[in-house]
Design a protein around this motif. Structure first.
Motif, PDB file in Angstrom:
ATOM      1  N   GLU A 187       0.822  -1.221   0.000  1.00  0.00           N
ATOM      2  CA  GLU A 187       0.000   0.000   0.000  1.00  0.00           C
ATOM      3  C   GLU A 187       0.850   1.262   0.000  1.00  0.00           C
ATOM      4  N   ARG A 188       2.095   1.144   0.432  1.00  0.00           N
ATOM      5  CA  ARG A 188       2.983   2.303   0.522  1.00  0.00           C
ATOM      6  C   ARG A 188       4.037   2.310  -0.583  1.00  0.00           C
ATOM      7  N   ALA A 189       3.865   1.459  -1.566  1.00  0.00           N
ATOM      8  CA  ALA A 189       4.879   1.311  -2.610  1.00  0.00           C
ATOM      9  C   ALA A 189       5.111   2.598  -3.398  1.00  0.00           C
ATOM     10  N   ASP A 190       4.080   3.416  -3.561  1.00  0.00           N
ATOM     11  CA  ASP A 190       4.195   4.647  -4.346  1.00  0.00           C
ATOM     12  C   ASP A 190       4.508   5.878  -3.494  1.00  0.00           C
ATOM     13  N   TRP A 191       4.657   5.691  -2.201  1.00  0.00           N
ATOM     14  CA  TRP A 191       4.932   6.827  -1.337  1.00  0.00           C
ATOM     15  C   TRP A 191       6.377   7.296  -1.495  1.00  0.00           C
ATOM     16  N   PRO A 192       6.633   8.594  -1.418  1.00  0.00           N
ATOM     17  CA  PRO A 192       8.020   9.046  -1.323  1.00  0.00           C
ATOM     18  C   PRO A 192       8.608   8.625   0.025  1.00  0.00           C
ATOM     19  N   VAL A 193       9.910   8.483   0.069  1.00  0.00           N
ATOM     20  CA  VAL A 193      10.569   8.062   1.314  1.00  0.00           C
ATOM     21  C   VAL A 193      10.223   9.005   2.454  1.00  0.00           C
ATOM     22  N   SER A 194      10.139  10.284   2.172  1.00  0.00           N
ATOM     23  CA  SER A 194       9.861  11.256   3.235  1.00  0.00           C
ATOM     24  C   SER A 194       8.523  10.979   3.902  1.00  0.00           C
TER      25      SER A 194
END
Length: 223
Positions: free
Chosen positions: A84-91
């Motif tokens: 679910e967080r695969a597209d999130w930026p690292v920040s």
């Protein structure tokens, strides 16, 4: 009352103290690293640094939001949280982790002990990240003062393998696991960080210790 006896009494604030102390050490480290470092592989099979942090943030968010559906924290549930967080930026991943490490402590305290292991797991995963980065102090450092009593008490509540630990870097022996019963306590001689590796099933390459009366795999509390 000895230090070991004191570990039998639950301190409800201790998990939150561990999380807050680790937050103050880990978050600045994460924000100082380039995005490429988050693709490094960790001791967790198949997981990168980014995956570990996504799992940690989502696990704490479940505590904060009181979301404990059936199968939560199973391998399948963990993989879904990471996906679910695969597209999130690292920040954003780091922001969520910081939020969770700040807010989850009081809720873990109120849960009566059933969520204390989450705080220990988060701290161990911080060690996974440090090791992947090549940073010193993985599974050690000042936060051991909070992690060891938590781990000792949890191991006894789970009636785990009885163990007497003489730690090179601690003045007093510690008792882990359940009452000895018909099985004499196993004995460990070595440093605390290596003992954490044994209890969390982390790689032991480059360590030196003595363990008698139990196998390495028997000590693993994390499955």
């Amino acid at each position: 009352m000895t230090l070991t006896d004191a570990y039998d009494v639950r301190d409800p604030e201790l998990p939150g103290t561990l999380l807050a102390a680790e937050r103050d050490a880990l978050i600045p480290l994460l924000r100082s690293r380039p995005d490429a470092d988050f693709a490094l592989r960790t001791a967790c099979p198949g997981w990168t640094v980014r995956d570990v942090l996504a799992h940690c943030g989502s696990a704490l968010l479940r505590v904060v939001e009181n979301r404990f559906e059936r199968g939560v924290y199973s391998p399948e549930s963990n993989d879904r949280d990471i996906a679910e967080r695969a597209d999130w930026p690292v920040s954003r991943i780091v922001d969520e982790l910081e939020h969770g490490m700040t807010e989850a402590g009081p809720l873990i305290a109120k849960a009566g002990g059933v969520l204390d292991m989450i705080a220990v797991g988060e701290w161990v995963h911080a060690g996974d990240v440090r090791e992947a980065f090549g940073e010193p102090g993985a599974y050690g450092g000042d936060r051991l003062a909070y992690a060891l009593p938590l781990l000792a008490r949890i191991s006894r509540e789970k009636d785990h393998v009885p163990l007497h630990a003489d730690l090179d870097d601690r003045d007093e022996p510690l008792r882990f696991g359940g009452a000895p019963g018909d099985r004499p306590p196993a004995r460990y001689l070595g440093d605390a960080a290596t003992l954490i590796r044994l209890y969390s099933g982390r790689p032991l390459v480059g360590t030196r210790y003595e363990l008698a009366g139990a196998g390495e795999k028997e000590l693993n509390l994390f499955g």
